[in-house]
Design a protein around this motif. Sequence first.
Motif, mmCIF file in Angstrom:
data_model
loop_
_atom_site.group_PDB
_atom_site.id
_atom_site.type_symbol
_atom_site.label_atom_id
_atom_site.label_comp_id
_atom_site.label_asym_id
_atom_site.label_seq_id
_atom_site.Cartn_x
_atom_site.Cartn_y
_atom_site.Cartn_z
ATOM 1 N N ILE A 52 4.977 -0.107 -6.734
ATOM 2 C CA ILE A 52 4.570 1.239 -6.938
ATOM 3 C C ILE A 52 5.604 1.854 -7.572
ATOM 4 C CG2 ILE A 52 3.835 3.286 -6.111
ATOM 5 C CD1 ILE A 52 2.527 1.911 -3.662
ATOM 6 N N PHE A 53 6.915 1.803 -7.258
ATOM 7 C CA PHE A 53 8.040 2.486 -8.045
ATOM 8 C C PHE A 53 8.266 1.810 -9.329
ATOM 9 C CE2 PHE A 53 10.153 3.654 -3.810
ATOM 10 C CZ PHE A 53 10.079 4.906 -4.026
ATOM 11 N N ILE A 77 7.124 -2.583 2.409
ATOM 12 C CA ILE A 77 8.155 -2.332 1.289
ATOM 13 C C ILE A 77 8.087 -3.051 0.088
ATOM 14 C CG2 ILE A 77 10.701 -2.437 1.211
ATOM 15 C CD1 ILE A 77 9.393 -0.052 2.931
ATOM 16 N N GLY A 78 7.735 -4.238 0.179
ATOM 17 C CA GLY A 78 7.499 -4.962 -1.193
ATOM 18 C C GLY A 78 6.397 -4.548 -2.208
ATOM 19 N N ASN A 79 5.385 -3.766 -1.425
ATOM 20 C CA ASN A 79 4.428 -3.305 -2.338
ATOM 21 C C ASN A 79 4.649 -1.716 -2.706
ATOM 22 O OD1 ASN A 79 1.890 -4.857 -2.458
ATOM 23 N ND2 ASN A 79 1.953 -4.873 -0.486
ATOM 24 N N GLN A 80 5.407 -1.101 -1.714
ATOM 25 C CA GLN A 80 6.102 0.132 -2.307
ATOM 26 C C GLN A 80 7.014 0.053 -3.355
ATOM 27 O OE1 GLN A 80 5.594 3.607 -2.374
ATOM 28 N NE2 GLN A 80 5.714 3.633 -0.020
ATOM 29 N N SER A 81 7.937 -0.925 -3.375
ATOM 30 C CA SER A 81 8.862 -1.530 -4.561
ATOM 31 C C SER A 81 8.058 -1.561 -5.837
ATOM 32 C CB SER A 81 9.336 -2.758 -4.147
ATOM 33 O OG SER A 81 10.171 -3.148 -5.258
ATOM 34 N N LEU A 110 -1.742 5.471 -7.112
ATOM 35 C CA LEU A 110 -0.590 5.264 -6.706
ATOM 36 C C LEU A 110 -0.019 6.188 -5.677
ATOM 37 C CD1 LEU A 110 1.351 4.395 -10.085
ATOM 38 C CD2 LEU A 110 0.145 2.846 -8.452
ATOM 39 N N THR A 111 -0.536 7.404 -5.703
ATOM 40 C CA THR A 111 -0.134 8.338 -4.765
ATOM 41 C C THR A 111 -0.699 7.850 -3.346
ATOM 42 O OG1 THR A 111 0.080 9.935 -6.251
ATOM 43 C CG2 THR A 111 -0.345 10.752 -3.889
ATOM 44 N N THR A 112 -1.812 7.483 -3.239
ATOM 45 C CA THR A 112 -2.638 7.092 -1.796
ATOM 46 C C THR A 112 -2.038 5.808 -1.787
ATOM 47 O OG1 THR A 112 -4.528 8.208 -2.274
ATOM 48 C CG2 THR A 112 -4.751 6.353 -0.944
ATOM 49 N N ALA A 113 -1.833 4.825 -2.411
ATOM 50 C CA ALA A 113 -1.299 3.451 -2.040
ATOM 51 C C ALA A 113 0.220 3.692 -1.553
ATOM 52 C CB ALA A 113 -1.198 2.637 -3.324
ATOM 53 N N SER A 114 0.953 4.652 -2.125
ATOM 54 C CA SER A 114 2.440 4.761 -1.661
ATOM 55 C C SER A 114 2.317 5.306 -0.091
ATOM 56 C CB SER A 114 2.936 5.850 -2.522
ATOM 57 O OG SER A 114 4.383 6.282 -1.996
ATOM 58 N N ARG A 115 1.152 6.411 -0.107
ATOM 59 C CA ARG A 115 1.394 7.145 1.407
ATOM 60 C C ARG A 115 1.075 5.744 2.550
ATOM 61 N NH1 ARG A 115 -2.979 8.621 3.969
ATOM 62 N NH2 ARG A 115 -4.472 8.941 1.988
ATOM 63 N N LEU A 116 -0.106 5.177 1.950
ATOM 64 C CA LEU A 116 -0.535 3.897 2.983
ATOM 65 C C LEU A 116 0.582 2.926 3.306
ATOM 66 C CD1 LEU A 116 -4.084 3.696 1.811
ATOM 67 C CD2 LEU A 116 -3.218 4.751 3.696
ATOM 68 N N VAL A 132 -4.516 -2.162 8.730
ATOM 69 C CA VAL A 132 -5.694 -1.176 7.860
ATOM 70 C C VAL A 132 -5.038 -0.396 6.758
ATOM 71 C CG1 VAL A 132 -7.145 0.730 8.247
ATOM 72 C CG2 VAL A 132 -6.944 -1.166 10.106
ATOM 73 N N PRO A 133 -3.832 0.127 7.038
ATOM 74 C CA PRO A 133 -3.093 0.969 5.708
ATOM 75 C C PRO A 133 -2.802 -0.350 4.786
ATOM 76 C CG PRO A 133 -2.013 1.228 7.688
ATOM 77 C CD PRO A 133 -3.239 0.573 8.111
ATOM 78 N N LEU A 134 -2.238 -1.259 5.264
ATOM 79 C CA LEU A 134 -1.906 -2.263 4.315
ATOM 80 C C LEU A 134 -3.225 -2.807 3.368
ATOM 81 C CD1 LEU A 134 0.385 -4.187 3.196
ATOM 82 C CD2 LEU A 134 -0.166 -5.919 5.025
ATOM 83 N N VAL A 135 -4.149 -2.980 4.069
ATOM 84 C CA VAL A 135 -5.243 -3.882 3.339
ATOM 85 C C VAL A 135 -5.827 -2.546 2.261
ATOM 86 C CG1 VAL A 135 -7.680 -4.633 3.445
ATOM 87 C CG2 VAL A 135 -5.944 -5.572 4.799
ATOM 88 N N VAL A 136 -5.914 -1.456 2.766
ATOM 89 C CA VAL A 136 -6.799 -0.452 1.995
ATOM 90 C C VAL A 136 -5.519 0.004 1.174
ATOM 91 C CG1 VAL A 136 -7.387 2.211 1.987
ATOM 92 C CG2 VAL A 136 -8.089 0.568 4.016
ATOM 93 N N GLY A 137 -4.299 0.091 1.203
ATOM 94 C CA GLY A 137 -3.095 0.303 0.321
ATOM 95 C C GLY A 137 -3.213 -0.532 -0.845
ATOM 96 N N VAL A 138 -3.348 -1.685 -0.793
ATOM 97 C CA VAL A 138 -3.338 -2.828 -1.536
ATOM 98 C C VAL A 138 -4.330 -2.728 -2.595
ATOM 99 C CG1 VAL A 138 -3.363 -5.345 -2.205
ATOM 100 C CG2 VAL A 138 -2.054 -4.550 -0.597
ATOM 101 N N SER A 139 -5.658 -2.218 -2.036
ATOM 102 C CA SER A 139 -6.911 -2.020 -2.655
ATOM 103 C C SER A 139 -6.713 -0.717 -3.574
ATOM 104 C CB SER A 139 -8.143 -1.564 -1.909
ATOM 105 O OG SER A 139 -9.148 -1.182 -2.636
ATOM 106 N N ARG A 140 -6.063 0.292 -3.231
ATOM 107 C CA ARG A 140 -5.773 1.605 -3.805
ATOM 108 C C ARG A 140 -4.765 1.287 -4.996
ATOM 109 N NH1 ARG A 140 -9.702 2.917 -4.384
ATOM 110 N NH2 ARG A 140 -8.822 4.684 -5.626
ATOM 111 N N LEU A 141 -3.698 0.352 -4.612
ATOM 112 C CA LEU A 141 -2.746 0.062 -5.628
ATOM 113 C C LEU A 141 -3.345 -0.683 -6.762
ATOM 114 C CD1 LEU A 141 0.197 -0.653 -6.910
ATOM 115 C CD2 LEU A 141 0.317 -2.561 -5.073
ATOM 116 N N SER A 142 -4.331 -1.483 -6.481
ATOM 117 C CA SER A 142 -4.920 -2.550 -7.428
ATOM 118 C C SER A 142 -5.859 -1.472 -8.312
ATOM 119 C CB SER A 142 -5.855 -3.306 -7.009
ATOM 120 O OG SER A 142 -6.769 -4.105 -7.840
ATOM 121 N N ALA A 143 -6.450 -0.256 -7.662
ATOM 122 C CA ALA A 143 -7.479 0.533 -8.373
ATOM 123 C C ALA A 143 -6.430 1.603 -9.257
ATOM 124 C CB ALA A 143 -7.990 1.302 -7.582
ATOM 125 N N GLY A 144 -5.123 1.673 -9.238
ATOM 126 C CA GLY A 144 -4.301 2.663 -9.715
ATOM 127 C C GLY A 144 -4.125 3.960 -9.180
#
Length: 289
Positions: free
Chosen positions: A62-63, A56-60, A29-35, A15-27
């Motif tokens: 984000i950095f 970790i790949g998505n967190q990379s 970054l703070t929420t995506a990193s937490r998820l 759940v946090p992975l799917v939502v996190g990728v969505s938030r990453l795509s939407a810009g």
Amino acid sequence: DVLSRIDDPGAAWWVPLVVGVSRLSAGDLTTASRLMEMTAIAADRIRDRRHWRDAIGNQSIIFGLRGDWNAGLGLSEQYLATAIEDRDTRYMVAAARERAYYLLQLGRLDEAAQELVHLRAEIEQGLKAEEAASRQDLHAIASALSLIRGDTVAARQEADAGYAVLQGNGSSSFPNMFWSLSLLFEAYLALAGTGNSYDDDRARAWSLVRALVKHVASHLIGKPAALRARGLYEQKFGWTVRAGRWLDRAAETARALGMAYASEPALAKGPASSLSRLIPSWLRRAARR
């Protein structure tokens, strides 16, 4: 909301992975990193190394979007270690792509070139997934390296190869694919006027501006790159007043999203936070051994 009320170890990572990728795509970054951190912790709890690498790949990434190339590089090294151990080709390739890009941004050109050697070898062996995206990254980064080293012939060959991949693949589902689109765009912008293909270079540069705009339709995170490309294109080909407006908008949008603006120097700072909290104890012990 449901996760807060149930104990489901499987859902706790996906759940946090799917939502996190969505938030990453939407810009966001703070929420995506937490998820992504939630995903990494949940995956580690059930010893799911594959989805720990997803997080970790998505967190990379984000950095990297924040311009913290050193931190992104550090995380890519961590998940690469487990990918090699598990023979996970997908993430071996993903790590090579990210590492090459980060090393390029940090000016560590020989190391970036070596990562491209690894990436090219994996592609030639045959990828089961993400081949087009990997080829596009490979040729875009290789073109940038060649330009930096003053080899315009090699730069054009690599740019043309990357452009051909883009034409055959249409678009990409990766939020950070604007990195390679931008490198290809800048290659054609730099190459215009260096040979007998000025009109073709200009046309391809404009086509890449349009590709960046198309990318933004799915991934808002690429908007600063699309605006910047429009500004650089108009600056190169004579519309300097309008160019300034596009570049100003690009900088403002990047700041609003918490991203490093592409025209600024690479922010080669240390990790924004302790990497150790994202790295499970079993991996830290393996590294010490």
